[in-house]
Scaffold this active site. Structure first.
Site, PDB file in Angstrom:
ATOM      1  N   ILE A   1       8.589   6.192   0.155  1.00  0.00           N
ATOM      2  CA  ILE A   1       9.239   4.981   0.674  1.00  0.00           C
ATOM      3  C   ILE A   1       8.642   3.717   0.037  1.00  0.00           C
ATOM      4  O   ILE A   1       9.377   2.785  -0.310  1.00  0.00           O
ATOM      5  CB  ILE A   1       9.108   4.955   2.217  1.00  0.00           C
ATOM      6  CG1 ILE A   1       9.824   6.167   2.817  1.00  0.00           C
ATOM      7  CG2 ILE A   1       9.663   3.664   2.797  1.00  0.00           C
ATOM      8  CD1 ILE A   1       9.420   6.528   4.231  1.00  0.00           C
ATOM      9  N   GLY A   2       7.314   3.701  -0.141  1.00  0.00           N
ATOM     10  CA  GLY A   2       6.644   2.543  -0.757  1.00  0.00           C
ATOM     11  C   GLY A   2       7.157   2.298  -2.160  1.00  0.00           C
ATOM     12  O   GLY A   2       7.450   1.163  -2.553  1.00  0.00           O
TER      13      GLY A   2
ATOM     14  N   SER B   1       7.008   4.665  12.836  1.00  0.00           N
ATOM     15  CA  SER B   1       7.797   5.896  12.882  1.00  0.00           C
ATOM     16  C   SER B   1       8.482   6.013  14.244  1.00  0.00           C
ATOM     17  O   SER B   1       8.008   5.458  15.241  1.00  0.00           O
ATOM     18  CB  SER B   1       6.841   7.069  12.681  1.00  0.00           C
ATOM     19  OG  SER B   1       7.428   8.264  13.088  1.00  0.00           O
TER      20      SER B   1
ATOM     21  N   SER C   1       4.447   6.394  -4.270  1.00  0.00           N
ATOM     22  CA  SER C   1       5.402   7.478  -4.012  1.00  0.00           C
ATOM     23  C   SER C   1       6.268   7.165  -2.791  1.00  0.00           C
ATOM     24  O   SER C   1       6.032   6.183  -2.078  1.00  0.00           O
ATOM     25  CB  SER C   1       4.674   8.826  -3.821  1.00  0.00           C
ATOM     26  OG  SER C   1       4.123   8.897  -2.536  1.00  0.00           O
TER      27      SER C   1
ATOM     28  N   TYR D   1      -1.004  11.600  14.430  1.00  0.00           N
ATOM     29  CA  TYR D   1      -0.015  10.811  13.671  1.00  0.00           C
ATOM     30  C   TYR D   1       0.769   9.908  14.625  1.00  0.00           C
ATOM     31  O   TYR D   1       0.869   8.703  14.422  1.00  0.00           O
ATOM     32  CB  TYR D   1       0.916  11.771  12.921  1.00  0.00           C
ATOM     33  CG  TYR D   1       1.982  11.077  12.101  1.00  0.00           C
ATOM     34  CD1 TYR D   1       1.692  10.582  10.840  1.00  0.00           C
ATOM     35  CD2 TYR D   1       3.282  10.908  12.589  1.00  0.00           C
ATOM     36  CE1 TYR D   1       2.663   9.929  10.079  1.00  0.00           C
ATOM     37  CE2 TYR D   1       4.252  10.260  11.845  1.00  0.00           C
ATOM     38  CZ  TYR D   1       3.939   9.777  10.589  1.00  0.00           C
ATOM     39  OH  TYR D   1       4.900   9.132   9.846  1.00  0.00           O
TER      40      TYR D   1
ATOM     41  N   THR E   1       0.873  -1.188   0.000  1.00  0.00           N
ATOM     42  CA  THR E   1       0.000   0.000   0.000  1.00  0.00           C
ATOM     43  C   THR E   1       0.911   1.239   0.000  1.00  0.00           C
ATOM     44  O   THR E   1       2.051   1.168   0.461  1.00  0.00           O
ATOM     45  CB  THR E   1      -0.943   0.044   1.235  1.00  0.00           C
ATOM     46  OG1 THR E   1      -0.176   0.400   2.402  1.00  0.00           O
ATOM     47  CG2 THR E   1      -1.636  -1.279   1.478  1.00  0.00           C
TER      48      THR E   1
HETATM   49  N1  LIG Z   1       8.942  10.522   5.380  1.00  0.00           N
HETATM   50  C1  LIG Z   1       9.294  10.232   6.625  1.00  0.00           C
HETATM   51  O1  LIG Z   1      10.221  10.858   7.193  1.00  0.00           O
HETATM   52  C2  LIG Z   1       8.624   9.145   7.366  1.00  0.00           C
HETATM   53  C3  LIG Z   1       7.560   8.434   6.847  1.00  0.00           C
HETATM   54  N2  LIG Z   1       6.981   7.430   7.569  1.00  0.00           N
HETATM   55  C4  LIG Z   1       5.850   6.660   7.033  1.00  0.00           C
HETATM   56  O2  LIG Z   1       6.211   6.109   5.790  1.00  0.00           O
HETATM   57  C5  LIG Z   1       5.033   5.838   5.043  1.00  0.00           C
HETATM   58  C6  LIG Z   1       5.238   6.321   3.631  1.00  0.00           C
HETATM   59  O3  LIG Z   1       5.289   7.738   3.657  1.00  0.00           O
HETATM   60  P1  LIG Z   1       6.258   8.596   2.738  1.00  0.00           P
HETATM   61  O4  LIG Z   1       6.799   7.764   1.661  1.00  0.00           O
HETATM   62  O5  LIG Z   1       7.165   9.331   3.614  1.00  0.00           O
HETATM   63  O6  LIG Z   1       5.236   9.685   2.196  1.00  0.00           O
HETATM   64  P2  LIG Z   1       4.476   9.839   0.815  1.00  0.00           P
HETATM   65  O7  LIG Z   1       3.478  10.912   1.036  1.00  0.00           O
HETATM   66  O8  LIG Z   1       5.436   9.961  -0.295  1.00  0.00           O
HETATM   67  O9  LIG Z   1       3.739   8.429   0.642  1.00  0.00           O
HETATM   68  C7  LIG Z   1       2.545   8.149   1.267  1.00  0.00           C
HETATM   69  C8  LIG Z   1       1.833   7.138   0.410  1.00  0.00           C
HETATM   70  O10 LIG Z   1       0.609   6.796   1.068  1.00  0.00           O
HETATM   71  C9  LIG Z   1      -0.431   6.892   0.121  1.00  0.00           C
HETATM   72  N3  LIG Z   1      -1.701   7.185   0.744  1.00  0.00           N
HETATM   73  C10 LIG Z   1      -2.008   8.200   1.577  1.00  0.00           C
HETATM   74  N4  LIG Z   1      -3.295   8.143   1.903  1.00  0.00           N
HETATM   75  C11 LIG Z   1      -3.812   7.069   1.261  1.00  0.00           C
HETATM   76  C12 LIG Z   1      -5.101   6.497   1.184  1.00  0.00           C
HETATM   77  N5  LIG Z   1      -6.138   7.012   1.822  1.00  0.00           N
HETATM   78  N6  LIG Z   1      -5.265   5.381   0.441  1.00  0.00           N
HETATM   79  C13 LIG Z   1      -4.229   4.845  -0.234  1.00  0.00           C
HETATM   80  N7  LIG Z   1      -2.999   5.342  -0.223  1.00  0.00           N
HETATM   81  C14 LIG Z   1      -2.801   6.454   0.517  1.00  0.00           C
HETATM   82  C15 LIG Z   1      -0.004   8.005  -0.811  1.00  0.00           C
HETATM   83  O11 LIG Z   1      -0.747   7.943  -1.995  1.00  0.00           O
HETATM   84  P3  LIG Z   1      -1.087   9.274  -2.864  1.00  0.00           P
HETATM   85  O12 LIG Z   1       0.103   9.468  -3.754  1.00  0.00           O
HETATM   86  O13 LIG Z   1      -2.334   8.915  -3.577  1.00  0.00           O
HETATM   87  O14 LIG Z   1      -1.248  10.398  -1.887  1.00  0.00           O
HETATM   88  C16 LIG Z   1       1.464   7.680  -0.970  1.00  0.00           C
HETATM   89  O15 LIG Z   1       1.645   6.681  -1.930  1.00  0.00           O
HETATM   90  C17 LIG Z   1       3.902   6.521   5.787  1.00  0.00           C
HETATM   91  O16 LIG Z   1       3.176   5.555   6.502  1.00  0.00           O
HETATM   92  C18 LIG Z   1       4.610   7.459   6.748  1.00  0.00           C
HETATM   93  O17 LIG Z   1       3.865   7.697   7.893  1.00  0.00           O
HETATM   94  C19 LIG Z   1       7.438   7.087   8.804  1.00  0.00           C
HETATM   95  C20 LIG Z   1       8.485   7.756   9.366  1.00  0.00           C
HETATM   96  C21 LIG Z   1       9.159   8.835   8.696  1.00  0.00           C
HETATM   97  C1  LIG Z   2      17.563  21.978  10.893  1.00  0.00           C
HETATM   98  C2  LIG Z   2      16.385  21.100  10.585  1.00  0.00           C
HETATM   99  C3  LIG Z   2      16.734  19.659  10.530  1.00  0.00           C
HETATM  100  C4  LIG Z   2      15.205  21.442  11.450  1.00  0.00           C
HETATM  101  C5  LIG Z   2      13.992  20.578  11.248  1.00  0.00           C
HETATM  102  C6  LIG Z   2      13.197  20.495  12.507  1.00  0.00           C
HETATM  103  C7  LIG Z   2      11.964  19.605  12.432  1.00  0.00           C
HETATM  104  C8  LIG Z   2      10.989  20.129  11.408  1.00  0.00           C
HETATM  105  C9  LIG Z   2      12.351  18.128  12.183  1.00  0.00           C
HETATM  106  C10 LIG Z   2      13.302  17.600  13.257  1.00  0.00           C
HETATM  107  C11 LIG Z   2      13.000  16.126  13.431  1.00  0.00           C
HETATM  108  C12 LIG Z   2      12.047  15.806  12.296  1.00  0.00           C
HETATM  109  C13 LIG Z   2      11.246  14.556  12.277  1.00  0.00           C
HETATM  110  C14 LIG Z   2      10.044  14.517  11.609  1.00  0.00           C
HETATM  111  C15 LIG Z   2       9.484  15.735  10.971  1.00  0.00           C
HETATM  112  C16 LIG Z   2      10.414  16.925  10.900  1.00  0.00           C
HETATM  113  C17 LIG Z   2      11.217  17.083  12.185  1.00  0.00           C
HETATM  114  C18 LIG Z   2      10.260  17.291  13.338  1.00  0.00           C
HETATM  115  C19 LIG Z   2       9.190  13.265  11.602  1.00  0.00           C
HETATM  116  C20 LIG Z   2       8.215  13.420  12.733  1.00  0.00           C
HETATM  117  C21 LIG Z   2       8.426  13.107  10.287  1.00  0.00           C
HETATM  118  C22 LIG Z   2       7.528  11.925  10.256  1.00  0.00           C
HETATM  119  C23 LIG Z   2       7.969  10.769  11.030  1.00  0.00           C
HETATM  120  O1  LIG Z   2       7.301   9.752  10.975  1.00  0.00           O
HETATM  121  C24 LIG Z   2       9.152  10.799  11.912  1.00  0.00           C
HETATM  122  C25 LIG Z   2      10.040  12.007  11.762  1.00  0.00           C
HETATM  123  C26 LIG Z   2      10.981  12.150  12.949  1.00  0.00           C
HETATM  124  C27 LIG Z   2      11.886  13.339  12.847  1.00  0.00           C
END
Ligand SMILES: NC(=O)C1=CN([C@@H]2O[C@H](COP(=O)(O)OP(=O)(O)OC[C@H]3O[C@@H](n4cnc5c(N)ncnc54)[C@H](OP(=O)(O)O)[C@@H]3O)[C@@H](O)[C@H]2O)C=CC1
Ligand SMILES: CC(C)CCC[C@@H](C)[C@H]1CC[C@H]2C3=C(CC[C@]12C)[C@@]1(C)CCC(=O)C[C@@H]1CC3
Length: 337
Positions: free
Chosen positions: A14-15, A171, A12, A193, A8
């Site tokens: 990470i997936g 996360s 885009s 979240y 799922t």
């Molecule tokens: N980026 C980060 O730093 C972190 C990310 N994560 C987790 O990693 C996972 C992937 O996120 P990430 O790659 O970062 O972000 P993206 O926004 O790039 O990816 C999110 C994906 O989830 C899909 N999605 C969202 N809502 C729905 C829905 N209702 N039904 C089906 N698909 C849906 C999006 O599809 P669409 O393109 O249609 O929106 C997209 O493909 C998430 O679960 C996020 O919480 C965890 C920790 C850190």
């Molecule tokens: C100088 C910069 C790096 C300042 C950025 C500060 C904050 C916006 C970020 C610091 C740690 C980050 C973090 C996330 C979002 C952006 C920060 C709060 C997440 C919460 C994003 C989604 C996740 O699932 C985990 C990430 C942990 C760290």
């Protein structure tokens, strides 16, 4: 035997990085991209096929925040496939995120500064909303829709002749303090979240404790990755601007994986493991060293069996309510026509 993998959130971030990595490793794979936007999904499928023209990549329409869609998608998948080896639950949202600047600057000069950068604890809030079925959107998308999907696919996942693995993309922001068993949807506060991700940690443990033979569940943490999700927190130009600072921070915390490929490291690592060899109490972290080397490391999760079983029971009760609502809606539409 060809392995069947369902992802799922495959179109885009990470997936998507995981899908590309899996195909580069196993050309025999049967990969199913479950996405809500079919146009984007088809574009992604074509892009993946450019480097692996013979790969078997199919699409499944799934809006994980819409319970009708989850039931339909599961039905369609069961009709198409008679096995499922890996179910990657990567779809996730963080709507209307806000950084608490005051808390951020305070944190910068505290002893918890490394933890703050690694987890975002205490500096990030979100604005949630209620969706038509009456659930909180973040809970429905990040946790409940995936729970329903697992339940619907349980028969495929629980087989005698092979083990299957459900993998939750959690996360480091999953905090016990943001979660309450009395408010599993997180209606009363501003960290939905964090709450939904902590819920997925608990649920993964519950699946290992409760579910029948052949089904295993694991949790990963991808670190901080530059994706659409993080570009929703701060604009992409800002992240690009501070990229040198982030590389510097990587020396102190290896959780700044930054690229989707690095973030998908633990997801891919799990694909290479035997499900029965994994620790149900561990969260597998994608980490990137200061020199840019990727590795996976298990960390004990801050949860317990009683709490995870209690959440599982609550989710089962909610499942009954939601299924009843869906049936009533169907009946209403049928009688109207
Ligand atoms: N980026 C980060 O730093 C972190 C990310 N994560 C987790 O990693 C996972 C992937 O996120 P990430 O790659 O970062 O972000 P993206 O926004 O790039 O990816 C999110 C994906 O989830 C899909 N999605 C969202 N809502 C729905 C829905 N209702 N039904 C089906 N698909 C849906 C999006 O599809 P669409 O393109 O249609 O929106 C997209 O493909 C998430 O679960 C996020 O919480 C965890 C920790 C850190
Ligand atoms: C100088 C910069 C790096 C300042 C950025 C500060 C904050 C916006 C970020 C610091 C740690 C980050 C973090 C996330 C979002 C952006 C920060 C709060 C997440 C919460 C994003 C989604 C996740 O699932 C985990 C990430 C942990 C760290």
């Amino acid at each position: 035997m060809k392995k069947v993998v369902l992802v799922t959130g495959a179109n885009s971030g990470i997936g998507l990085a995981l899908c590309a990595h899996l195909l580069s490793q196993d050309a025999q794979l049967q990969l199913c991209l479950a996405c809500r936007n079919m146009q984007r999904a088809e574009a992604v499928r074509q892009a993946l096929l450019v480097s692996r023209p013979r790969a078997q990549v199919t699409l499944l329409h799934l809006d994980v925040g819409n319970m009708h869609s989850v039931l339909r998608a599961a039905e369609e998948f069961k009709q198409k496939c008679n096995r499922l080896d890996y179910l990657y639950l990567s779809a996730g949202i963080m709507p209307n995120p806000r950084v608490d600047h005051k808390a951020f600057y305070k944190g910068l000069f505290s002893i918890n500064v490394v933890c703050m950068f690694a987890t975002g604890e205490g500096i990030l809030t979100q604005e949630d909303k209620v969706i038509p079925i009456g659930l909180q959107e973040v809970f429905a998308t990040n946790l409940f829709g995936h729970f329903l999907l697992v339940k619907e696919l349980e028969h495929l996942l629980c087989q005698m002749d092979h083990n299957s693995l459900v993998i939750w993309t959690s996360s480091s922001n999953a905090q016990r303090s943001a979660f309450s068993l009395d408010d599993i949807q997180h209606q009363k506060s501003h960290e939905p979240y964090s709450s939904s991700k902590y819920g997925s940690d608990l649920l993964s443990l519950a699946l290992n404790l409760i579910c029948s033979q052949g089904l295993y569940s694991s949790v990963i943490c991808p670190g901080l990755v530059m994706t659409n999700l993080t570009y929703g927190i701060l604009p992409s130009f800002f992240w690009t601007l501070i990229m040198p600072i982030m590389w510097l921070i990587r020396i102190f915390t290896n959780t700044f994986t930054l690229s989707p490929y690095n973030g998908a490291e633990a997801l891919f690592w799990l694909f290479m493991q035997k499900p029965e060899s994994l620790d149900p109490m561990a969260k597998y972290h994608s980490l990137t060293s200061g020199l840019g080397n990727n590795y996976t490391q298990p960390h004990k999760m801050d949860n317990d069996e009683n709490m995870s079983e209690a959440l599982y029971v609550k989710l089962l009760e909610l499942e009954d309510t939601v299924r009843k609502k869906l049936r009533d809606e169907d009946l209403y539409i049928k009688t109207k026509n």
